[in-house]
Design an enzyme around this catalytic site. Structure first.
Site, PDB file in Angstrom:
ATOM      1  N   THR A 123      69.561 -84.093 -52.449  1.00 34.89           N
ATOM      2  CA  THR A 123      69.879 -85.523 -52.553  1.00 34.89           C
ATOM      3  C   THR A 123      68.637 -86.270 -53.027  1.00 34.89           C
ATOM      4  OG1 THR A 123      71.594 -85.353 -50.899  1.00 34.89           O
ATOM      5  CG2 THR A 123      70.688 -87.545 -51.266  1.00 34.89           C
ATOM      6  N   TYR A 151      68.006 -82.707 -47.507  1.00 37.04           N
ATOM      7  CA  TYR A 151      67.046 -83.807 -47.535  1.00 37.04           C
ATOM      8  C   TYR A 151      65.655 -83.207 -47.376  1.00 37.04           C
ATOM      9  CZ  TYR A 151      70.481 -87.594 -47.025  1.00 37.04           C
ATOM     10  OH  TYR A 151      71.488 -88.493 -47.227  1.00 37.04           O
ATOM     11  N   LYS A 200      71.735 -84.392 -56.688  1.00 36.19           N
ATOM     12  CA  LYS A 200      72.774 -85.376 -56.366  1.00 36.19           C
ATOM     13  C   LYS A 200      72.146 -86.762 -56.290  1.00 36.19           C
ATOM     14  CE  LYS A 200      75.984 -86.533 -52.546  1.00 36.19           C
ATOM     15  NZ  LYS A 200      75.342 -87.608 -51.762  1.00 36.19           N
ATOM     16  N   SER A 260      76.378 -81.184 -44.980  1.00 38.99           N
ATOM     17  CA  SER A 260      75.225 -82.089 -44.925  1.00 38.99           C
ATOM     18  C   SER A 260      74.083 -81.503 -44.106  1.00 38.99           C
ATOM     19  CB  SER A 260      75.667 -83.412 -44.290  1.00 38.99           C
ATOM     20  OG  SER A 260      74.550 -84.187 -43.894  1.00 38.99           O
ATOM     21  N   HIS A 279      75.695 -92.375 -53.818  1.00 42.62           N
ATOM     22  CA  HIS A 279      75.743 -92.174 -52.369  1.00 42.62           C
ATOM     23  C   HIS A 279      76.861 -93.037 -51.753  1.00 42.62           C
ATOM     24  CE1 HIS A 279      72.868 -90.266 -49.335  1.00 42.62           C
ATOM     25  NE2 HIS A 279      73.765 -90.826 -48.539  1.00 42.62           N
TER      26      HIS A 279
HETATM   27  C1  LIG Z   1      79.492 -91.458 -43.407  1.00 48.72           C
HETATM   28  C2  LIG Z   1      78.798 -90.897 -44.617  1.00 48.72           C
HETATM   29  C3  LIG Z   1      77.751 -90.017 -44.435  1.00 48.72           C
HETATM   30  C4  LIG Z   1      77.107 -89.471 -45.539  1.00 48.72           C
HETATM   31  N1  LIG Z   1      76.120 -88.549 -45.333  1.00 48.72           N
HETATM   32  C5  LIG Z   1      75.510 -87.997 -46.406  1.00 48.72           C
HETATM   33  C6  LIG Z   1      74.526 -86.998 -46.224  1.00 48.72           C
HETATM   34  O1  LIG Z   1      74.216 -86.610 -45.106  1.00 48.72           O
HETATM   35  N2  LIG Z   1      73.920 -86.493 -47.327  1.00 48.72           N
HETATM   36  C7  LIG Z   1      74.248 -86.915 -48.599  1.00 48.72           C
HETATM   37  O2  LIG Z   1      73.668 -86.432 -49.566  1.00 48.72           O
HETATM   38  N3  LIG Z   1      75.208 -87.830 -48.789  1.00 48.72           N
HETATM   39  C8  LIG Z   1      75.835 -88.376 -47.742  1.00 48.72           C
HETATM   40  N4  LIG Z   1      76.837 -89.290 -47.949  1.00 48.72           N
HETATM   41  C9  LIG Z   1      77.239 -89.637 -49.336  1.00 48.72           C
HETATM   42  C10 LIG Z   1      78.344 -88.686 -49.831  1.00 48.72           C
HETATM   43  O3  LIG Z   1      77.852 -87.408 -50.083  1.00 48.72           O
HETATM   44  C11 LIG Z   1      78.958 -89.177 -51.158  1.00 48.72           C
HETATM   45  O4  LIG Z   1      77.951 -89.413 -52.102  1.00 48.72           O
HETATM   46  C12 LIG Z   1      79.818 -90.420 -51.030  1.00 48.72           C
HETATM   47  O5  LIG Z   1      80.450 -90.492 -49.766  1.00 48.72           O
HETATM   48  C13 LIG Z   1      80.854 -90.378 -52.140  1.00 48.72           C
HETATM   49  O6  LIG Z   1      81.603 -91.508 -52.164  1.00 48.72           O
HETATM   50  P1  LIG Z   1      83.094 -91.645 -51.511  1.00 48.72           P
HETATM   51  O7  LIG Z   1      82.875 -91.727 -50.039  1.00 48.72           O
HETATM   52  O8  LIG Z   1      83.537 -92.910 -52.125  1.00 48.72           O
HETATM   53  O9  LIG Z   1      83.923 -90.453 -51.924  1.00 48.72           O
HETATM   54  C14 LIG Z   1      77.494 -89.850 -46.859  1.00 48.72           C
HETATM   55  C15 LIG Z   1      78.558 -90.740 -47.028  1.00 48.72           C
HETATM   56  C16 LIG Z   1      79.212 -91.267 -45.918  1.00 48.72           C
HETATM   57  C17 LIG Z   1      80.370 -92.199 -46.143  1.00 48.72           C
HETATM   58  O1  LIG Z   2      74.796 -92.179 -43.939  1.00 49.34           O
HETATM   59  C1  LIG Z   2      74.427 -91.612 -44.956  1.00 49.34           C
HETATM   60  O2  LIG Z   2      74.859 -91.931 -46.069  1.00 49.34           O
HETATM   61  C2  LIG Z   2      73.465 -90.552 -44.897  1.00 49.34           C
HETATM   62  O3  LIG Z   2      73.161 -90.029 -45.931  1.00 49.34           O
HETATM   63  C3  LIG Z   2      72.829 -90.135 -43.630  1.00 49.34           C
HETATM   64  C4  LIG Z   2      71.509 -89.759 -43.665  1.00 49.34           C
HETATM   65  C5  LIG Z   2      70.878 -89.392 -42.493  1.00 49.34           C
HETATM   66  C6  LIG Z   2      71.576 -89.354 -41.307  1.00 49.34           C
HETATM   67  C7  LIG Z   2      72.895 -89.709 -41.281  1.00 49.34           C
HETATM   68  C8  LIG Z   2      73.534 -90.097 -42.451  1.00 49.34           C
END
Ligand SMILES: Cc1cc2nc3c(=O)[nH]c(=O)nc-3n(C[C@H](O)[C@H](O)[C@H](O)COP(=O)(O)O)c2cc1C
Ligand SMILES: O=C(O)C(=O)c1ccccc1
Length: 376
Positions: free
Chosen positions: A169, A143, A239, A120, A263
């Protein structure tokens, strides 16, 4: 098809996680309640969050009698690399929230299985440090910041440290309305950093909702794909695509791949479950690029269902953090092994010797309405 490792003497059976759900239960026991909520939660009424898993749960697989398959081949090719299984780790912010090894632990585990990790933008370890721990392909999630130098710096550093692709994303002009975090007044603890951002870019990042609202570039359009590609020399995947229209736009912009994603239900509440959206995107893409999916994948059977409906591979988000919280890199290794093993077994029971052979006729048409599911 080897059986899961026998537990060491003295370890009770109950402590040995056998499913992603077991890892989730262990993580929930170990983590502070507000950290659990940040990870497990979604946007709004969490309808999309619930639907991701519920639609997979409602899928029905057609078994194959006397399949005659000794050992299935589980590997797939994605953007010129062979993955030992159609499975990788989705970009998730701040792995140090759940374990001090953070993304370095996750990268070691993914490397041990030869499976890819998407790091990430909000990784708690520097992307160069994660690369040093990795032995399997790494992709960097990006991002777009109002400060374009921040965005382009990420792209350049990814290339310089051996990342094989960028994942843009596209569903997050700002983070969604996450009511659990608002009610908990959740902040990323002070000892955890957005390690890839300058002090200026990271200012206020402890509250992702507020930070994303001032730091993310909401004017970003599809032309950024070409800029990221030019700056990094790397293929760019989009994505967050859930519709044929956006898949067309992504392809026109020159993406090398598409990740069907909502997401993890954290952005638009009411968006379709990813498995519901997959057929529309696959039909629009017509084989012009690989289509991946994330959201709600919790078993090897889920992996097979996604492939049946046209995904080349899937990514798991929360399961990686649950496993890292439960047992560090060893937990992530075990979680990835369990999913791979379940996938291989499901291949045999449905009569598929290779992933390429898995087609839509493997899955019965879904029968709505989907049962509600609690995400406590
Ligand atoms: C705690 C958390 C943080 C996430 N942070 C990001 C991120 O920084 N960038 C991003 O593109 N997606 C982020 N996502 C989304 C994940 O990439 C992904 O799309 C999603 O978790 C997939 O679903 P699942 O958790 O059911 O497997 C985050 C998801 C969670 C749960
Ligand atoms: O929490 C998230 O899903 C996420 O994408 C995110 C974005 C910026 C900072 C921390 C998490």
């Amino acid at each position: 098809m080897t059986a899961p490792a026998l537990r060491p003497p003295g370890v009770p059976a109950a402590a040995q996680p056998l499913t992603v759900a077991d890892f989730a239960a262990l993580a929930r026991e170990r983590l502070p309640a507000d950290v659990w909520d940040f990870i497990a939660g979604g946007a709004g009424r969490e309808r999309t969050l619930a639907a991701n898993e519920a639609v997979f749960e409602a899928a029905r697989l057609r078994p194959r009698a006397l399949p005659g398959i000794e050992e299935p081949g589980t590997s797939v090719e994605v953007l010129g690399s062979r993955w030992p299984a159609p499975l990788g780790i989705a970009p998730v912010a701040y792995h140090e929230l759940v374990h001090p090894d953070g993304e370095s632990g996750t990268a070691r585990a993914a490397g041990d299985l030869g499976l890819p990790l998407v790091v990430s933008t909000f990784s708690s370890r520097r992307l160069e440090e994660v690369a040093a721990a990795a032995t399997a392909p790494l992709w960097l999630q990006v991002y777009c910041f109002r400060d374009t130098a921040t965005t382009l710096d990420l792209a350049r550093r990814a290339r310089a440290s051996g990342y094989q692709a960028l994942v843009l994303t596209t569903d997050t002009p700002f983070t969604g309305r996450r009511l659990r975090d608002l009610r908990n007044d959740f902040r990323i603890p002070g000892h955890i950093a957005a390690a890839n951002l300058s002090e200026t870019a990271a200012a206020g990042a402890a509250t992702p909702g507020a930070h994303s609202r001032h730091a993310f570039d909401r004017s970003t359009g599809w032309s950024v794909v070409a800029r990221l590609r030019a700056e990094s020399g790397l293929p760019v995947l989009a994505k967050g695509v859930l519709t044929a229209r956006d898949a067309e736009a992504a392809l026109a912009a020159g993406v090398a791949g598409i990740v069907v994603s909502n997401h993890g239900g954290r952005q638009l509440d009411g968006a379709p479950a990813t498995l519901e959206a997959l057929p529309e995107v696959v039909a629009a893409v017509r084989g012009r690029c690989p289509v991946l999916l994330d959201g709600g994948v919790r078993t090897g059977a889920d992996v097979l269902v996604a492939l049946a409906l046209g995904a080349r591979a899937v990514l798991v988000g929360r399961p990686a953090l649950y496993a890292l919280a439960a047992d560090g890199a060893a937990g992530v290794r075990r979680m990835l092994s369990l999913l791979t093993e379940e996938f291989a077994e499901t291949m045999v029971l449905t009569g598929h010797a290779t992933p390429d052979a898995i087609g839509p006729d493997t899955v019965l048409p879904p029968v709505p309405p989907y049962p509600a599911r609690s995400h406590g």
